[in-house]
Scaffold this motif. Sequence first.
Motif, mmCIF file in Angstrom:
data_model
loop_
_atom_site.group_PDB
_atom_site.id
_atom_site.type_symbol
_atom_site.label_atom_id
_atom_site.label_comp_id
_atom_site.label_asym_id
_atom_site.label_seq_id
_atom_site.Cartn_x
_atom_site.Cartn_y
_atom_site.Cartn_z
ATOM 1 N N ALA A 159 0.824 -1.212 0.000
ATOM 2 C CA ALA A 159 0.000 0.000 0.000
ATOM 3 C C ALA A 159 0.862 1.267 0.000
ATOM 4 O O ALA A 159 0.360 2.348 -0.321
ATOM 5 C CB ALA A 159 -0.932 -0.002 1.205
ATOM 6 N N CYS A 160 2.129 1.163 0.326
ATOM 7 C CA CYS A 160 3.016 2.335 0.360
ATOM 8 C C CYS A 160 3.554 2.709 -1.015
ATOM 9 O O CYS A 160 4.122 3.792 -1.177
ATOM 10 C CB CYS A 160 4.179 2.080 1.307
ATOM 11 S SG CYS A 160 3.664 2.009 3.022
ATOM 12 N N TYR A 161 3.384 1.871 -2.007
ATOM 13 C CA TYR A 161 3.961 2.145 -3.320
ATOM 14 C C TYR A 161 3.431 3.441 -3.947
ATOM 15 O O TYR A 161 4.225 4.236 -4.461
ATOM 16 C CB TYR A 161 3.754 0.959 -4.263
ATOM 17 C CG TYR A 161 4.495 1.124 -5.565
ATOM 18 C CD1 TYR A 161 5.881 1.085 -5.585
ATOM 19 C CD2 TYR A 161 3.824 1.339 -6.752
ATOM 20 C CE1 TYR A 161 6.576 1.252 -6.765
ATOM 21 C CE2 TYR A 161 4.510 1.509 -7.940
ATOM 22 C CZ TYR A 161 5.890 1.465 -7.940
ATOM 23 O OH TYR A 161 6.575 1.637 -9.113
ATOM 24 N N PRO A 162 2.131 3.723 -3.910
ATOM 25 C CA PRO A 162 1.671 4.995 -4.488
ATOM 26 C C PRO A 162 2.315 6.220 -3.834
ATOM 27 O O PRO A 162 2.589 7.213 -4.505
ATOM 28 C CB PRO A 162 0.157 4.964 -4.266
ATOM 29 C CG PRO A 162 -0.171 3.505 -4.228
ATOM 30 C CD PRO A 162 1.007 2.870 -3.521
ATOM 31 N N THR A 163 2.574 6.155 -2.542
ATOM 32 C CA THR A 163 3.243 7.263 -1.874
ATOM 33 C C THR A 163 4.649 7.433 -2.438
ATOM 34 O O THR A 163 5.103 8.543 -2.705
ATOM 35 C CB THR A 163 3.296 7.018 -0.355
ATOM 36 O OG1 THR A 163 1.966 6.883 0.120
ATOM 37 C CG2 THR A 163 3.998 8.158 0.364
ATOM 38 N N ALA A 178 -3.679 8.432 -6.675
ATOM 39 C CA ALA A 178 -4.315 8.245 -5.369
ATOM 40 C C ALA A 178 -3.406 7.387 -4.501
ATOM 41 O O ALA A 178 -2.727 6.506 -4.994
ATOM 42 C CB ALA A 178 -5.677 7.574 -5.548
ATOM 43 N N TYR A 179 -3.392 7.659 -3.210
ATOM 44 C CA TYR A 179 -2.565 6.854 -2.339
ATOM 45 C C TYR A 179 -3.122 6.827 -0.926
ATOM 46 O O TYR A 179 -3.908 7.670 -0.542
ATOM 47 C CB TYR A 179 -1.126 7.381 -2.322
ATOM 48 C CG TYR A 179 -0.970 8.728 -1.668
ATOM 49 C CD1 TYR A 179 -0.613 8.829 -0.329
ATOM 50 C CD2 TYR A 179 -1.195 9.888 -2.377
ATOM 51 C CE1 TYR A 179 -0.483 10.050 0.284
ATOM 52 C CE2 TYR A 179 -1.073 11.127 -1.767
ATOM 53 C CZ TYR A 179 -0.707 11.206 -0.435
ATOM 54 O OH TYR A 179 -0.575 12.413 0.165
ATOM 55 N N SER A 180 -2.657 5.815 -0.214
ATOM 56 C CA SER A 180 -2.942 5.740 1.216
ATOM 57 C C SER A 180 -1.813 4.962 1.856
ATOM 58 O O SER A 180 -1.423 3.910 1.353
ATOM 59 C CB SER A 180 -4.274 5.033 1.458
ATOM 60 O OG SER A 180 -4.211 3.715 1.036
#
Length: 181
Positions: A159-163, A178-180
């Motif tokens: 889940a950290c990849y978009p950041t 989009a990220y979370s």
Amino acid sequence: IPRPPRSTLFPYPTLFRSLFAHRSLEVAFVDGLHEWTQAVRDVENALRYLADTGVIVMHDCNPTSELIATSCEEYERRRADGSWPGGSWCGDTFKAVVWLRAVRPDLRIFVLDCDWGLGIVSRGTPESRLVLSPERVEALTYADLENQRHLLLNLRDPACYPTFLKTILPRPIRESVAYSC
């Protein structure tokens, strides 16, 4: 870097030069024959042509058992003598991540904890580095990985990849991700 045990290596530097002489790579996928030394060579070759905002993805960086982390020589021996039980195999590719984190102060490297471990390599200042000699990296065992997996691999939740992408992508693209995390 030590030479891999196999001598049948494709001339990748020539291939990279011919394919990318006039353009740069945005994304490169490395699945380095399940040998850490070949994975490092593939990453180094890709880096020569990687765009400033490019990403290299390495496969098989987080084996989940000693059997899956078997070296190429052992895997080939066991396949030849019929003692390989079948199933998945990552080889010792995890050592490529450790090697690069120890010797490349110009790269950000972490492993996403999914699909046998996806190593993510990009240009930039790393959050942390490993202080290990080349001899120590080469001597790493699966037990070492098991005891220090998060530290050695800089293991991250997928889940950290978009950041992470937001830190390397150009501004117009970055604003649409989009990220979370």
